[in-house]
Design an enzyme around this catalytic site. Sequence first.
Site, mmCIF file in Angstrom:
data_model
loop_
_atom_site.group_PDB
_atom_site.id
_atom_site.type_symbol
_atom_site.label_atom_id
_atom_site.label_comp_id
_atom_site.label_asym_id
_atom_site.label_seq_id
_atom_site.Cartn_x
_atom_site.Cartn_y
_atom_site.Cartn_z
ATOM 1 C CE1 TYR A 189 -3.959 -2.131 0.484
ATOM 2 C CE2 TYR A 189 -2.642 -3.243 2.135
ATOM 3 C CZ TYR A 189 -3.756 -3.198 1.325
ATOM 4 O OH TYR A 189 -4.657 -4.232 1.346
ATOM 5 C CD GLU A 223 -2.091 -12.929 -9.358
ATOM 6 O OE1 GLU A 223 -1.298 -12.142 -8.801
ATOM 7 O OE2 GLU A 223 -3.164 -12.570 -9.875
ATOM 8 C CB CYS A 265 -7.668 -4.801 -5.014
ATOM 9 S SG CYS A 265 -9.030 -5.970 -4.903
ATOM 10 C CG HIS A 266 -5.359 -10.477 -5.829
ATOM 11 N ND1 HIS A 266 -6.170 -10.146 -6.905
ATOM 12 C CD2 HIS A 266 -4.308 -11.166 -6.339
ATOM 13 C CE1 HIS A 266 -5.626 -10.637 -8.008
ATOM 14 N NE2 HIS A 266 -4.501 -11.249 -7.695
ATOM 15 C CG ASN A 321 -11.380 -3.695 -7.356
ATOM 16 O OD1 ASN A 321 -12.119 -3.448 -8.296
ATOM 17 N ND2 ASN A 321 -10.380 -4.552 -7.449
#
Length: 156
Positions: free
Chosen positions: A92, A152, A121-122, A113
């Site tokens: 952030y 990911e 946003c993750h 979001n």
Amino acid sequence: MPAYDAILAAPMCRLGASFTGDALTRLDFLPANTPVSARQDSRARQLARELDAYWHNPGHAFDLLFVPQGTPFQLRVWHALIRIPAGQPTTYGALAKRLGTAARAVGQACGSNPLPILIPCHRVMAAHGLGGFMHSSSGTSLDVKTWLLAHERRAD
């Protein structure tokens, strides 16, 4: 539960999709036991194909019309989120520095979001730990964020 145009299966849950015209405008994480839509229109079928491509390749670039509704600031943050590569999360604070704002403001925009996964946003974490997800700091929301980040990382 809001009315959805389609409810799709996902590896870790169900996804409720809402469209305005041809544009996807909302994607919500739903409990895994939520029944999926028996019939899907062409918009939902395209979304399902795009999500399937993402489940197989987290670097997949989504090719469908999606229009998030938010404030100018939220839209600016969400646009920056789209540029974060899969498997390369940021914090952030780092995102706030790039945008010339505060980390808390970035966190609030991420939590609001309306199109998670498409607007990733993750991929934004706290300086020490996961941080929150969808305005929550524990429970199912954080489980989803953990699953997406692991998905990911496996693809790297």
